[in-house]
Design an enzyme around this catalytic site. Structure first.
Site, PDB file in Angstrom:
ATOM      1  N   ARG A   1      58.904  80.103  46.834  1.00  0.00           N
ATOM      2  CA  ARG A   1      57.627  80.358  46.156  1.00  0.00           C
ATOM      3  C   ARG A   1      57.403  79.239  45.147  1.00  0.00           C
ATOM      4  O   ARG A   1      58.284  78.940  44.346  1.00  0.00           O
ATOM      5  CB  ARG A   1      57.671  81.681  45.385  1.00  0.00           C
TER       6      ARG A   1
ATOM      7  N   PHE B   1      53.650  92.313  46.055  1.00  0.00           N
ATOM      8  CA  PHE B   1      52.497  91.774  46.783  1.00  0.00           C
ATOM      9  C   PHE B   1      51.416  92.804  47.052  1.00  0.00           C
ATOM     10  O   PHE B   1      50.714  92.748  48.056  1.00  0.00           O
ATOM     11  CB  PHE B   1      52.953  91.057  48.076  1.00  0.00           C
ATOM     12  N   LEU B   2      51.296  93.752  46.130  1.00  0.00           N
ATOM     13  CA  LEU B   2      50.205  94.727  46.218  1.00  0.00           C
ATOM     14  C   LEU B   2      49.283  94.596  45.009  1.00  0.00           C
ATOM     15  O   LEU B   2      48.606  95.546  44.652  1.00  0.00           O
ATOM     16  CB  LEU B   2      50.768  96.150  46.299  1.00  0.00           C
TER      17      LEU B   2
ATOM     18  N   GLY C   1      45.719  82.362  47.456  1.00  0.00           N
ATOM     19  CA  GLY C   1      45.317  80.983  47.721  1.00  0.00           C
ATOM     20  C   GLY C   1      46.567  80.174  47.970  1.00  0.00           C
ATOM     21  O   GLY C   1      47.581  80.713  48.416  1.00  0.00           O
TER      22      GLY C   1
ATOM     23  N   CYS D   1      49.903  77.659  51.523  1.00  0.00           N
ATOM     24  CA  CYS D   1      50.666  78.301  52.608  1.00  0.00           C
ATOM     25  C   CYS D   1      49.905  79.420  53.298  1.00  0.00           C
ATOM     26  O   CYS D   1      49.618  79.335  54.489  1.00  0.00           O
ATOM     27  CB  CYS D   1      51.992  78.801  52.056  1.00  0.00           C
TER      28      CYS D   1
HETATM   29  C1  UGA Z   1      54.380  81.710  49.753  1.00  0.00           C
HETATM   30  C2  UGA Z   1      55.491  82.708  50.097  1.00  0.00           C
HETATM   31  O1  UGA Z   1      55.579  83.707  49.080  1.00  0.00           O
HETATM   32  C3  UGA Z   1      56.833  81.998  50.230  1.00  0.00           C
HETATM   33  O2  UGA Z   1      57.832  82.927  50.638  1.00  0.00           O
HETATM   34  C4  UGA Z   1      56.703  80.897  51.287  1.00  0.00           C
HETATM   35  O3  UGA Z   1      57.907  80.177  51.447  1.00  0.00           O
HETATM   36  C5  UGA Z   1      55.593  79.935  50.875  1.00  0.00           C
HETATM   37  O4  UGA Z   1      54.362  80.671  50.750  1.00  0.00           O
HETATM   38  C6  UGA Z   1      55.474  78.864  51.928  1.00  0.00           C
HETATM   39  O5  UGA Z   1      55.187  79.198  53.089  1.00  0.00           O
HETATM   40  O6  UGA Z   1      55.776  77.715  51.646  1.00  0.00           O
HETATM   41  P1  UGA Z   1      53.504  80.532  47.526  1.00  0.00           P
HETATM   42  O7  UGA Z   1      52.385  80.010  48.355  1.00  0.00           O
HETATM   43  O8  UGA Z   1      54.229  79.630  46.597  1.00  0.00           O
HETATM   44  O9  UGA Z   1      54.647  81.171  48.474  1.00  0.00           O
HETATM   45  O10 UGA Z   1      52.880  81.682  46.634  1.00  0.00           O
HETATM   46  P2  UGA Z   1      53.009  83.269  46.477  1.00  0.00           P
HETATM   47  O11 UGA Z   1      53.788  83.587  45.276  1.00  0.00           O
HETATM   48  O12 UGA Z   1      53.417  83.908  47.735  1.00  0.00           O
HETATM   49  O13 UGA Z   1      51.476  83.620  46.189  1.00  0.00           O
HETATM   50  C7  UGA Z   1      50.472  83.315  47.141  1.00  0.00           C
HETATM   51  C8  UGA Z   1      49.129  83.766  46.636  1.00  0.00           C
HETATM   52  O14 UGA Z   1      49.037  85.188  46.674  1.00  0.00           O
HETATM   53  C9  UGA Z   1      48.799  83.376  45.191  1.00  0.00           C
HETATM   54  O15 UGA Z   1      47.467  82.914  45.148  1.00  0.00           O
HETATM   55  C10 UGA Z   1      48.954  84.662  44.414  1.00  0.00           C
HETATM   56  O16 UGA Z   1      48.139  84.698  43.270  1.00  0.00           O
HETATM   57  C11 UGA Z   1      48.497  85.670  45.450  1.00  0.00           C
HETATM   58  N1  UGA Z   1      49.036  87.043  45.241  1.00  0.00           N
HETATM   59  C12 UGA Z   1      50.363  87.276  45.305  1.00  0.00           C
HETATM   60  C13 UGA Z   1      48.139  88.082  45.026  1.00  0.00           C
HETATM   61  O17 UGA Z   1      46.901  87.895  44.988  1.00  0.00           O
HETATM   62  N2  UGA Z   1      48.629  89.359  44.880  1.00  0.00           N
HETATM   63  C14 UGA Z   1      49.956  89.626  44.947  1.00  0.00           C
HETATM   64  O18 UGA Z   1      50.332  90.806  44.821  1.00  0.00           O
HETATM   65  C15 UGA Z   1      50.836  88.560  45.150  1.00  0.00           C
END
Ligand code: UGA
Length: 441
Positions: free
Chosen positions: A155, A253-254, A261, A264
């Site tokens: 992440r 993740f809820l 965004g 990934c």
């Molecule tokens: C994500 C995955 O979590 C990693 O496991 C994966 O390795 C990575 O993509 C990748 O494929 O390289 P990342 O993109 O760094 O990681 O970010 P996340 O922490 O997963 O968040 C993604 C988006 O979801 C963010 O915009 C965050 O604000 C949003 N989010 C997350 C929500 O809107 N609600 C949530 O409950 C959690």
């Protein structure tokens, strides 16, 4: 062991840092020579906690160096990681040109018994294509060069921590020899308790897409519930808390909000859908997940218009521009998408972010940025909290109210206590809950 890493972006650099930290000899390379120059002089290409120190320690210990040529990473290596970008083509299909080129450059210099590990996120079947491509170039390497899949689960904002303490390490390979090389490579991590999952190559490739798509699905599920809660008066955070208390569902993740965004989820969802379609399976659920994610922006625009009516002569301040806290990455950031929508409706948009202001302006030069949350809010008719940086929890609503042109606050991440805002005369629009207005309104 000797490790080569092709590509020093978010994935490659963390791969370099973590393998050097556990004692392997690592050589990182990048097609962009200026990145190598910067890394050699200690400059980091992006903000990621702990990585600069870890890179410096690796270099000082002589276990990590950065070179211009792929050949320097491939020569005498046991494993070479391909960590180059897989951007979407116009069709959504992952563009694998850089992956193929990297692998072909590697085998041009390959030592016998080399393992090429895909770390970049790629569609299932890519390793087979890579193997065919490199053997076409070097038929003499048949049986001695092998491609394995070793997807990352990092992440942004926690990438070094995730690399050093992985929940699971996934290796897809076709031979015991390749598994053995990867086991030895990851031994410092498995000895520390990390779980190593071994599968065939296509399973590993597909599992990576499956994980990201499922996490995006959880977020979109919460956001769909938020739209319903906004219509019924229920509270989405309370609903997801109930859901999360069920160990079969889990709370992560809820969080409803402005949506997901980053580089990934949006890209991987489209690439996964494209793969499914190309294999004759209509994975409509993935498109629905993306549609619900887009709706989260629509819903925020609706709230701003509900509060301010015409936006032509209005100023909107966005707090947080990065796609999530802990990073300066603004790729496919919901805040920037919102900014575009608001500008199209005639609003003036000013943003603030503790780390991402520079990258935001590089991406969207028409965006005005301010040096603090309060400077962004000055004379604004509405503030929208887009990214949940910790500092926004401390916002002084008294001060905000005094400097804003009108007291409207849209909480796109549900981090502000409504009562606190309303007590200071704010019209408060949360996510997945009814708005609150001050008594006198
Ligand atoms: C994500 C995955 O979590 C990693 O496991 C994966 O390795 C990575 O993509 C990748 O494929 O390289 P990342 O993109 O760094 O990681 O970010 P996340 O922490 O997963 O968040 C993604 C988006 O979801 C963010 O915009 C965050 O604000 C949003 N989010 C997350 C929500 O809107 N609600 C949530 O409950 C959690």
């Amino acid at each position: 062991m000797r490790v080569g890493v092709i590509g020093t972006g978010h994935v490659g650099l963390i791969t370099c840092a973590s393998f050097a930290a556990v004692g392997h000899d690592v050589v990182g390379t990048d097609a962009d020579r200026s990145k190598i120059d910067a890394l050699r002089s200690g400059d980091m290409p992006f903000h990621e906690p702990g990585v600069a120190d870890s890179i410096r320690e690796g270099m000082e210990a002589g276990r990590l160096r950065f070179e211009y040529e792929t050949a320097d990473a491939a020569r005498d290596a046991d494993v070479v990681f391909v960590c180059v970008g897989t951007p979407p083509r116009a069709t959504g299909e992952a563009n694998l040109v850089a992956v193929e080129q990297a692998a072909r450059e590697v085998v041009a210099q390959a030592s016998p018994a080399l393992v090429i590990a895909e770390k970049s996120t790629v569609p299932a079947g890519t390793a087979d294509r890579l193997t065919r491509s490199v053997l076409l170039q070097r038929p003499d390497l048949a049986g001695s060069v092998e491609v394995v899949s070793n997807p990352e689960f990092l992440r942004e904002g926690h990438a070094l921590h995730d690399a050093m303490h992985p929940e699971r390490i996934l290796v897809g390979a076709a031979s015991e020899r390749a598994f053995e090389v990867m086991r030895r490579l990851y031994e410092p991590f498995t000895a520390d308790g990390a779980r190593l999952i071994e599968t065939d190559i296509r399973t590993a490739e597909l599992a990576k897409h499956a994980c990201n798509a499922f996490l995006a699905l959880k977020i979109s599920y919460a956001n769909a519930l938020a739209r319903l809660c906004e219509r019924t008066g229920a509270d989405v955070d309370a609903v997801t808390e109930v859901m999360g208390a069920d160990s079969r569902i889990g709370p992560a993740f809820l969080n409803a909000g402005l949506g997901y965004g980053g580089y990934c989820f949006p890209k991987d969802l489209v690439a996964f859908d494209h793969l499914a379609t190309s294999l004759g399976y209509d994975f409509a659920m993935l498109r629905e997940v993306a549609r619900i994610n887009d709706q989260a922006i629509d819903a925020t625009v609706d709230k701003i218009r509900d509060a301010l009516w015409n936006l032509d002569d209005k100023r909107v301040a966005l707090l947080g521009l990065a796609f999530k806290p802990g990073t300066d990455d603004v790729r496919i950031a919901p805040a920037l998408m919102l900014a575009e929508r608001l500008r199209a409706l005639g609003a003036t948009v000013v943003g603030y972010d503790p780390h991402a202001a520079e990258s935001a302006v590089r991406t969207q030069p028409e965006l005005e940025v301010a040096p603090s949350a309060y400077e962004a809010a000055r004379d604004a008719h509405c503030v929208v909290l887009c990214t949940e940086w910790d500092e926004f929890q401390e916002l002084d609503f008294d001060k905000l109210g005094e400097i804003m042109a009108s007291r409207v606050f849209v909480d796109g991440r549900n981090v502000i206590d409504a009562e606190r805002a309303v007590a200071h005369g704010f019209h408060f629009y949360p996510t997945g809950r009814l708005p609150s207005t001050p008594d006198r309104a």
